[in-house]
Design an enzyme around this catalytic site. Structure first.
Site, PDB file in Angstrom:
ATOM      1  CG  HIS A 128      -1.954  -1.041   1.255  1.00  0.00           C
ATOM      2  ND1 HIS A 128      -1.700  -2.309   1.720  1.00  0.00           N
ATOM      3  CD2 HIS A 128      -3.257  -1.026   0.870  1.00  0.00           C
ATOM      4  CE1 HIS A 128      -2.803  -3.035   1.619  1.00  0.00           C
ATOM      5  NE2 HIS A 128      -3.753  -2.283   1.105  1.00  0.00           N
ATOM      6  CG  ASP A 133      -4.307  -5.596  -3.911  1.00  0.00           C
ATOM      7  OD1 ASP A 133      -5.384  -5.053  -3.633  1.00  0.00           O
ATOM      8  OD2 ASP A 133      -3.512  -6.005  -3.040  1.00  0.00           O
TER       9      ASP A 133
END
Length: 349
Positions: free
Chosen positions: A181, A253
């Site tokens: 992230h 993702d």
């Protein structure tokens, strides 16, 4: 015709006029919800119903509801313990641990289905190596065979509640400490080591037919490719499709994560992911970028991708409301199991 459907985030507890317009776009195939989209049970049910009315087939409503620190909807949903507790029990009693995994997954999926949520991106197949900042106690175990056993039980529970199962994060995020992230992790281990360890749970569940979808990792595995797996034909086409024989949905993702930033701007990330073989890509938080991604991809999803995406449509929900679900013996039994899992943290501590 370009492959790849787009799953988008929405801003709040209700759909805006702009979001309704986006959901009418044939390239947008679903919505992923977060804590920002949850105020109450009734509000959640109204939101999922509104999303489902926006298209034909109905857009897929998804969420990350693994348990532990990754659970977007809490009370009145059951607060789920982290998956690591199930793995800890596996070392003492493998039969009970498989039962725990099956029951917790069923309860999680059954509650979501009662709210009109179609899909939770689970289970986590990454190995618990003890140093990954983003995986941690989300992983079931550190041993590949144990993860495969427990994840098989987990997918059985989800499917019994009418929900498809998604294994993540292919080919394994547990071998790097960085959080994708926030950074672009690089795993320098030889591919042979990955095949003998991290890939094992994916291989086992693909072979048994236990996975409807696989989510890729924004991690570079430098011995295979210099691109993150989400954007790598080597990993998606050669390894996952050809070698492992996976025929389900490949989910990339979130394109907004820092691990995807090296590819370029958001349209470039989207194009690269679908070119590599992703059937479903996600833009969860950078909502202003969605129109540009849609312009880059065009309107139509190719028929093969459409057939795969149909695998994510849910089966019948165990109950039509949370109240009705709570009245079933099945939910009562599963809830007791989840309480036992949570209590095991205290027992072992």
């Amino acid at each position: 015709m370009t492959p790849g459907g787009l799953m988008i985030g929405v801003r709040g507890a209700e759909l805006t006029a702009e979001e309704r317009e986006l959901l009418a776009h044939p390239r947008v195939v679903g919505v992923i919800l977060f804590t920002r989209n949850f105020e109450s049970w009734d509000q959640l049910c109204a939101l999922t119903a509104a999303i489902h009315r926006q298209g034909e087939p109905a857009p897929i409503v998804a969420v990350d509801q693994e348990g532990g620190r990754v659970q977007r909807f809490r009370e009145p949903c059951t607060v789920l313990p982290p998956a690591r507790l199930i793995g800890a029990r596996h070392d003492q009693d493998d039969r009970t641990s498989r039962h725990w995994a099956r029951e917790m997954a069923w309860l999680m999926a059954a509650e979501l289905r009662a709210a009109g949520v179609d899909l939770s991106f689970a289970p986590v197949l990454d190995l618990d190596r003890g140093f990954s900042s983003v995986i941690g106690d989300r992983a079931l175990h550190g041993d590949p065979d144990s993860v495969a056993e427990l994840a098989t039980a987990w997918t059985e529970g989800m499917r019994a509640a009418g929900m498809a199962a998604t294994g993540k994060h292919f080919p394994g995020h547990g071998g790097v400490s960085a959080d994708s992230h926030l950074d672009l992790p690089v795993d320098d281990r030889p591919v042979l080591a990955l095949r003998g360890e991290d890939l094992v749970p994916f291989e086992r569940l693909v072979e048994s037919g236990g996975l409807d979808a696989v989510m890729t990792a924004h991690v570079v595995y430098s011995d295979m490719d210099n691109q993150p797996a989400t954007f790598s034909r080597q990993w998606i086409q050669n390894t996952l499709r050809q070698e492992l024989g996976f025929e389900g949905v490949v989910v990339g993702d979130d394109l907004g994560m820092e691990g995807a930033a090296s590819i370029g701007d958001y349209p470039e990330r989207a194009e690269s992911a679908v070119d590599a073989g992703c059937d479903l890509i996600m833009l969860c938080n950078e909502l202003d970028a969605i129109p540009g991604v849609l312009d880059a991809l065009g309107a139509e999803v190719d028929p093969q991708t459409q057939r795969r995406l149909a695998m994510l449509q849910p089966g019948a929900a165990p109950a039509s409301s949370l109240e009705a679900l709570h009245a079933t013996d099945r939910w009562v039994t599963a809830r007791r199991v989840v309480d036992d899992i949570a209590a095991s943290a205290t027992d072992s501590g």
